[in-house]
Enzyme design. Structure first.
Site, short mmCIF file in Angstrom:
data_model
loop_
_atom_site.label_atom_id
_atom_site.label_comp_id
_atom_site.label_asym_id
_atom_site.label_seq_id
_atom_site.Cartn_x
_atom_site.Cartn_y
_atom_site.Cartn_z
CG PHE A 122 -1.82 1.09 1.10
CD1 PHE A 122 -2.97 1.18 0.26
CD2 PHE A 122 -1.74 2.57 1.84
CE1 PHE A 122 -3.93 2.27 0.28
CE2 PHE A 122 -2.47 3.52 1.78
CZ PHE A 122 -3.55 3.44 0.94
CG ASP A 205 5.79 3.67 1.57
OD1 ASP A 205 6.11 4.25 2.62
OD2 ASP A 205 4.71 3.31 0.81
CE LYS A 234 0.30 5.73 7.77
NZ LYS A 234 -1.14 5.81 7.90
#
Ligand code: PLP
Length: 380
Positions: A122, A205, A234
């Site tokens: 993702f 990532d 995040k």
């Protein structure tokens, strides 16, 4: 628009690892805004940094550099040796990485890039990130996808070796949205070696795994490799939207003025918040704490659920996977009992609490999850 399956609650306050709703009920938060509130909700140092910067200067655009963004770039450089491009989200950090890879490939090889990615990954919802995301269910409603991507099974270096020619490999060190999927210990170092052999870039990532979550500053440190490009977001802003695409200098230089940009990216308030977050992580020893508490939580969860589910995790990034599709019912029951936990798919609970959570809160949360399991099982 109806894009989210939200919980029927209004959260109005947060402090450390707990949040409170509009009716005064307090919850132990094992979600942390999906791995965002690593330093805890409304950490006073982050709040002060934001307030102070808001009073001075809120926005300039990147036509006029500001000191918070420069300081942030220096701090990240000290941690990684990489140069930064700041943006506003994880997906944007991925977009920047994909464009950087294409630009670098044109410069180095004089052709357009093929980017290898993994199944089950993702990387975000924008079109580049979506094309990289290895989940058909997320892509199919939005075809056609961007060209130039191939997907190989996660965790299998042989599959990458057989994927044909590629110019970069984009991968999460641990897959988060798929349910905390941890590859074999040697995977990243084998992948690094293969990228070197093929003259390809390794793009990590670390949007979810980065900044202490797994018990190291960055999850790739567990395997001793260094990426060429790395995406963060995040936890970086402590709750404010900020992302960063980092690259080693020889790759970062592929971007020239005018190649990429954003109006808000690395704005002074977000950057001031991020600087405060990095200081708190360091001052409060949160990287080491995530490792220590992660070991504790893994062992508590294994005692509570080992006989009925698979428990896995690294640092404070954990999952409980059940055989039956009980995740939503379990999360709902935990919610009623005062614990926020994230259900993924039909059978997985993901736990990504603030790194400031303590053992007592974790013990209570596990015992509530166990009660929720007993209730769910009795109702089935
Ligand atoms: C590994 C990973 N990459 C990228 C993203 C996208 O980040 P954002 O939601 O900030 O666009 C996420 C979000 O969950 C993620 O977990």
């Amino acid at each position: 628009m109806d894009t989210y399956l939200s919980w029927p609650v209004e959260l109005v306050e947060g402090s450390g690892a707990t949040v409170t709703d509009s009716e005064g009920r307090t919850y132990i938060d094992l979600v942390a805004g999906i791995a965002v509130a690593s330093v805890g909700h409304s950490h006073p140092s982050v709040v002060d940094a934001i307030a102070e910067q808001a009073r001075r200067l809120m926005h300039t655009s990147n036509l006029y550099p500001t000191s918070p963004a420069l300081v942030l770039a220096e701090k990240l450089h000290a941690l990684t040796g990489m140069r930064s491009f700041f943006c506003n989200s994880g997906a944007e950090a991925i977009e920047a990485a994909l464009k950087l890879v294409r630009r670098w490939t044109q410069r180095e090889k004089g052709r357009s890039a093929t980017i290898a990615c993994t199944t089950g990954s993702f990387h975000g919802r924008t079109f580049g990130a979506l094309a990289a995301t290895g989940q058909e269910s997320k892509q199919v409603p939005f075809v056609p996808m961007l060209e130039g991507f191939v997907h190989v099974p996660f965790g299998e270096v042989d599959a990458l070796a057989q994927a044909g020619s590629f110019d970069a490999f984009l991968v999460e060190p641990i897959q988060g949205e798929s349910g905390i999927v941890i590859p074999d210990e040697k995977y990243l170092s084998e992948v690094r070696a293969l990228c070197d052999e093929r003259g390809a870039l390794l793009v990590l990532d670390e949007v979810q795994t980065g900044l202490g979550r797994t018990g190291r500053w960055f999850a790739h440190e567990w395997s001793g490799v260094k990426p060429d490009v790395m995406c963060l977001a995040k936890a970086l802003g402590g709750g404010l939207p900020i992302g960063a695409c980092l690259a080693r200098p020889g790759v970062a230089s592929a971007f020239q003025p005018g190649d990429h940009g954003t109006t808000f990216g690395g704005g002074p308030i977000q950057a001031a918040a991020a600087n405060a977050v990095l200081e708190v992580i360091e001052r409060e020893g949160l990287v080491e704490r995530a490792g220590r508490l992660g070991t504790f939580l893994l062992s508590e969860l294994t005692s509570a659920f080992g006989a009925v589910a698979t428990v896995r995790g690294r640092g404070l990034m954990l999952a409980i996977e059940f055989e039956a599709p009980v995740a939503r019912a379990l999360a709902a029951s935990a919610f009623e009992r005062g614990v926020l936990v994230n259900d993924i798919g039909t059978s997985i609970l993901r736990l990504t609490p603030p790194l400031v959570i303590d053992e007592d809160q974790l013990r209570r949360a596990v015992s509530i999850l166990r009660e929720a399991w007993d209730e769910t099982r009795a109702a089935a």
